[in-house]
Design an enzyme around this catalytic site. Structure first.
Site, PDB file in Angstrom:
ATOM      1  N   CYS A   2     -10.708  26.279  31.911  1.00 13.65           N
ATOM      2  CA  CYS A   2     -10.729  25.449  33.106  1.00 13.65           C
ATOM      3  C   CYS A   2     -11.148  24.030  32.739  1.00 13.65           C
ATOM      4  CB  CYS A   2     -11.663  25.972  34.186  1.00 13.65           C
ATOM      5  SG  CYS A   2     -11.211  27.592  34.768  1.00 13.65           S
ATOM      6  N   ARG A  27      -6.891  23.169  28.914  1.00  9.67           N
ATOM      7  CA  ARG A  27      -7.993  24.115  29.105  1.00  9.67           C
ATOM      8  C   ARG A  27      -7.641  25.215  30.106  1.00  9.67           C
ATOM      9  NH1 ARG A  27     -12.877  21.975  27.049  1.00  9.67           N
ATOM     10  NH2 ARG A  27     -13.917  23.649  28.137  1.00  9.67           N
ATOM     11  N   TRP A  73      -7.822  28.337  34.783  1.00 11.76           N
ATOM     12  CA  TRP A  73      -7.340  29.504  34.037  1.00 11.76           C
ATOM     13  C   TRP A  73      -7.979  30.691  34.742  1.00 11.76           C
ATOM     14  CZ3 TRP A  73      -9.363  33.619  31.238  1.00 11.76           C
ATOM     15  CH2 TRP A  73      -8.454  34.314  30.424  1.00 11.76           C
ATOM     16  N   ASN A  97     -16.464  26.028  36.188  1.00 16.55           N
ATOM     17  CA  ASN A  97     -15.921  26.607  34.966  1.00 16.55           C
ATOM     18  C   ASN A  97     -16.912  27.666  34.504  1.00 16.55           C
ATOM     19  OD1 ASN A  97     -14.853  27.184  32.465  1.00 16.55           O
ATOM     20  ND2 ASN A  97     -15.417  25.225  31.530  1.00 16.55           N
ATOM     21  N   GLY A  98     -16.452  28.894  34.322  1.00 19.26           N
ATOM     22  CA  GLY A  98     -17.362  29.963  33.882  1.00 19.26           C
ATOM     23  C   GLY A  98     -17.135  31.207  34.721  1.00 19.26           C
ATOM     24  N   GLU A 487      -2.542  34.861  10.134  1.00 18.33           N
ATOM     25  CA  GLU A 487      -2.448  33.573  10.817  1.00 18.33           C
ATOM     26  C   GLU A 487      -0.990  33.273  11.204  1.00 18.33           C
ATOM     27  OE1 GLU A 487      -4.216  31.767  12.379  1.00 18.33           O
ATOM     28  OE2 GLU A 487      -3.143  29.884  12.513  1.00 18.33           O
ATOM     29  N   LYS A 491       0.300  32.786  15.171  1.00 16.28           N
ATOM     30  CA  LYS A 491       0.940  31.517  15.543  1.00 16.28           C
ATOM     31  C   LYS A 491       2.287  31.787  16.179  1.00 16.28           C
ATOM     32  CE  LYS A 491      -1.364  29.339  15.244  1.00 16.28           C
ATOM     33  NZ  LYS A 491      -2.722  29.014  15.024  1.00 16.28           N
ATOM     34  N   GLU A 494       1.880  33.688  19.757  1.00 15.64           N
ATOM     35  CA  GLU A 494       1.342  32.994  20.927  1.00 15.64           C
ATOM     36  C   GLU A 494       2.308  31.979  21.512  1.00 15.64           C
ATOM     37  OE1 GLU A 494      -2.309  30.694  20.405  1.00 15.64           O
ATOM     38  OE2 GLU A 494      -1.724  30.175  18.388  1.00 15.64           O
ATOM     39  N   HIS A 510       2.762  53.132   4.216  1.00 12.23           N
ATOM     40  CA  HIS A 510       1.852  54.107   4.841  1.00 12.23           C
ATOM     41  C   HIS A 510       2.096  54.191   6.350  1.00 12.23           C
ATOM     42  CE1 HIS A 510      -0.091  54.629   1.030  1.00 12.23           C
ATOM     43  NE2 HIS A 510      -0.148  53.310   0.899  1.00 12.23           N
ATOM     44  N   LYS A 609      -6.887  26.691  25.857  1.00 14.26           N
ATOM     45  CA  LYS A 609      -7.384  26.222  24.562  1.00 14.26           C
ATOM     46  C   LYS A 609      -8.785  26.737  24.237  1.00 14.26           C
ATOM     47  CE  LYS A 609      -7.062  23.695  20.840  1.00 14.26           C
ATOM     48  NZ  LYS A 609      -6.244  24.293  19.774  1.00 14.26           N
TER      49      LYS A 609
HETATM   50  O1  M6R Z   1     -12.208  27.068  19.588  1.00 14.27           O
HETATM   51  P1  M6R Z   1     -12.175  28.248  18.677  1.00 14.27           P
HETATM   52  O2  M6R Z   1     -11.769  27.884  17.282  1.00 14.27           O
HETATM   53  O3  M6R Z   1     -13.447  29.036  18.683  1.00 14.27           O
HETATM   54  O4  M6R Z   1     -11.052  29.179  19.255  1.00 14.27           O
HETATM   55  C1  M6R Z   1     -10.808  30.441  18.708  1.00 14.27           C
HETATM   56  C2  M6R Z   1      -9.478  31.003  19.168  1.00 14.27           C
HETATM   57  O5  M6R Z   1      -9.456  31.121  20.563  1.00 14.27           O
HETATM   58  C3  M6R Z   1      -8.300  30.134  18.734  1.00 14.27           C
HETATM   59  O6  M6R Z   1      -8.308  29.934  17.348  1.00 14.27           O
HETATM   60  C4  M6R Z   1      -6.968  30.782  19.140  1.00 14.27           C
HETATM   61  O7  M6R Z   1      -6.781  31.975  18.453  1.00 14.27           O
HETATM   62  C5  M6R Z   1      -5.807  29.812  18.888  1.00 14.27           C
HETATM   63  N1  M6R Z   1      -5.108  29.566  20.107  1.00 14.27           N
HETATM   64  C6  M6R Z   1      -4.789  30.329  17.933  1.00 14.27           C
HETATM   65  O8  M6R Z   1      -3.826  29.367  17.661  1.00 14.27           O
END
Ligand code: M6R
Length: 614
Positions: A2, A27, A73, A97-98, A487, A491, A494, A510, A609
């Site tokens: 948020c 956010r 969000w 926010n929270g 990773e 990527k 998402e 396996h 984010k």
């Molecule tokens: O702000 P942070 O690095 O703690 O965030 C962690 C994850 O939420 C963040 O890396 C998320 O997995 C990314 N969107 C991946 O690209």
């Protein structure tokens, strides 16, 4: 999660809020709304969808000197206009926010008092609570509300009988503020303040900020004045803009050479050898105040983080174990505190976070403190909660990362692990001076290898076209490539919505091999020379089952061309530095596949984010 913004001053607050919400949209982007003092009252406009939809609904004549805005969000209550913020009750209008954890009990109490919420949100309950406690004294009211509220919150509150004033309070969720000649501004992060000031302060938890047109007064809950601790950012507005790139993600991918250099350069010093003939590069952590004793006093390391930051941790494990010979485990932060972890004062817990706000990572850090472990965080956002609460902080200097998919923050986090591993291996005598110096030179050179990869943009576009209709995909690799596969997979998932899985290549037979059928794409990472022949065997296994193979390897690697459909070459380098260029190749594949599928690259569905809720 948020985005929050509030403004009171000499500009049209509606315009300030809408611009700010645009900047904070990463956010959360389910719905948005603003509330402004106007015509002797408070007017609220809300909309489902992105900030652009809200902008359409705000008339040009909507002029006000004070207001608050929110981009959501969804946590409690679905995505709808009624659930969008701001929420109001009686004299109170607020954004939040929270998560209010005890909202059910509060709702029950408030209903007994005859109040009925119209939304399904915890936030409206907070508005009802604050209104029920308000008899004209905002400070006493907020203090009484804080006594009753459980959970995490950042609130900006308007009281209808106090025109042009905004009150703020927070616990957990972030709020930053600044006061300028144009007025006072508060926001959930610095990106929205930048057009007004580079100087700002972080609202301390359980402190009340009162924003008026000319100043901000900060007090503790006893109404004692507190002097804000001012910070300033080194980057400007352009760092948080697209600067000609189609998407933030692409811009951030291209910013990696700079982000890595900014992160490593201040921590690498040149020394002249005793014979005055040779110069050495040595890692130096004096700017971080991280003492060498940190690593000598421990017998194990736990790395904990979420998502991409956790994947950087997987790479950190390989480096630290290989160079320091200390056992390292990597834990997902959301699982960490529920698995009864073993820690004591000889444990070093390293948390990794771009935002420095991730609720699960913060909770893991707090548990580490409670159990007496030493803590070090690798964080990108200055002054964030994780940074403030750690014993030691290694700041990455990636600059603002706006795209939800993390790119430059990841390679900056890798850089932090390389510097830490080199420094402590040197300090512990595991690496000699000339060895560490050679490594550091090669670390500088990763920037060149990334630039080489970036030159292949057209090739990545071509490969991505092959993935437009893909539904399932596999990433395989061994050693560091197995960590990198994780990773690559997140990527791709998402931002393209393609289901993918990352597998240690040797594990395929396996179980997973049963999913490899004709045409299934497999991205084979083959950058590690010590396991190249094994990796080639694994490529043969998937090839024999009809997989479409995209192989990422070093220029010098000899691999039969019949084993792949596409080969992406990264510059030849020592194995431990290959993850950088290979990571960028994976980011480019994900980016162009998402763009080719016509998706919202920067703001993928259901995500946000900064994940400030558990
Ligand atoms: O702000 P942070 O690095 O703690 O965030 C962690 C994850 O939420 C963040 O890396 C998320 O997995 C990314 N969107 C991946 O690209």
């Amino acid at each position: 999660m948020c985005g929050i913004i509030g403004f009171t001053g000499h500009l049209n607050s509606a315009e300030v809020l809408l611009k700010g919400l645009g900047e904070l949209e990463y956010r959360g982007y389910d719905s948005a709304g603003i509330a402004c003092f106007m015509d002797g009252g408070i007017r609220i406009i809300k909309s489902v969808g992105k900030v652009a939809a809200l902008k359409e609904k705000v008339p040009a004549a909507f002029v006000s000197s004070c207001g608050i805005g929110h981009t959501r969000w969804a946590t409690h209550g679905g995505v709808s206009e009624v659930n969008a913020h701001p929420h109001s009750c009686g004299k109170v209008t607020l954004i939040h926010n929270g998560i209010i954890e005890n909202y059910h009990e509060l709702e029950h109490e408030l209903k007994l008092g005859g109040r009925q919420p119209s939304s399904q949100t915890d936030t409206e309950i907070a508005a009802m609570l604050i209104d029920s406690l308000y008899y004209g004294d905002a400070y006493q009211t907020i203090k009484a509300a804080v006594d009753k509220l459980e959970g995490a919150y950042a609130f900006c509150i308007l009281f209808s009988d106090q025109p042009d004033v905004i009150y703020c309070i927070r616990k957990g969720s972030p709020l930053v503020a600044c006061s300028t000649e144009q007025g006072s501004v508060v926001a959930s992060d610095m990106v929205a303040l930048l057009r007004y000031s580079k100087d700002y302060f972080i609202l301390p938890e359980f402190h009340i900020a009162k924003l008026t047109k000319t100043s901000i007064t900060l007090t503790d809950l006893n109404e004692e004045r507190v002097e804000p601790e001012m910070l300033s950012v080194t980057w400007d507005m352009s760092a948080a803009q697209k600067n000609g790139f189609k998407h933030y993600m692409l811009k951030e991918i291209y910013e990696q050479p700079e982000a890595i250099t900014r992160t490593i350069a201040p921590r690498i010093k040149k020394y002249t050898g005793e014979d005055s003939k040779k110069e050495y590069l040595l890692p130096d952590l004096t700017c971080d105040n991280i003492p060498d004793s940190l690593f000598s006093d421990i017998n194990r390391i736990i790395i904990t983080a979420c998502g991409t930051a956790m994947h950087a941790g997987l790479m950190g494990k390989v480096l630290l174990e290989r160079l320091l010979r200390i056992p390292v485990t990597v834990d997902i932060a959301s699982e960490f505190r529920y698995q009864d972890p073993i820690m004591d004062r000889n444990t070093l817990v390293i948390t990794v976070s771009q935002s420095g706000e991730t609720a699960d990572t913060l909770a893991a850090l707090r548990l580490a403190h409670e159990m007496g472990a030493k803590t070090l965080s690798i964080v990108n956002v200055k002054g964030s909660a994780i940074a403030r609460e750690s014993d030691y902080v290694f700041y990455t200097h990636a600059g603002p990362e706006i795209a939800v998919a993390s790119t430059k923050a990841y390679t900056a986090q890798l850089s932090a692990f390389y510097i830490l591993a080199f420094r402590f291996a040197y300090a512990k005598g595991c690496l000699a001076k000339n060895e560490v110096s050679n490594y550091l030179q090669k670390l500088y050179d990763v920037v060149l290898s990334i630039e080489e990869v970036l030159k292949q943009a057209d090739y990545f576009k071509k490969i991505s076209k092959e993935l437009i209709h893909t539904e399932n995909l596999f990433f395989i690799g061994r050693g560091m490539d197995s960590a990198l596969a994780c990773e690559g997979s997140i990527k791709l998932k998402e931002i393209t919505y393609i289901h993918s899985e990352a597998y240690a290549a040797g594990e395929l037979k396996h179980g997973t091999l049963s999913l490899i059928t004709e045409g299934i794409p497999v991205i084979a990472l083959a950058t590690q020379s010590n396991v190249l022949s094994k990796m080639v065997s694994n490529m043969k296994e998937v090839r024999a089952r009809g997989a479409m193979v995209i192989c990422i390897t070093t220029k010098d690697a000899v691999i039969e061309s019949s084993l792949y459909d596409f080969r992406i070459d990264i510059p030849a380098t020592e194995d431990i530095f290959a993850p950088y260029a290979a990571a960028v190749a994976l980011q480019m594949i994900a980016y162009y596949t998402s763009a080719s599928r016509g998706l919202d690259v920067d703001q993928p569905r259901n995500l946000a984010k900064s994940v400030t809720v558990e």
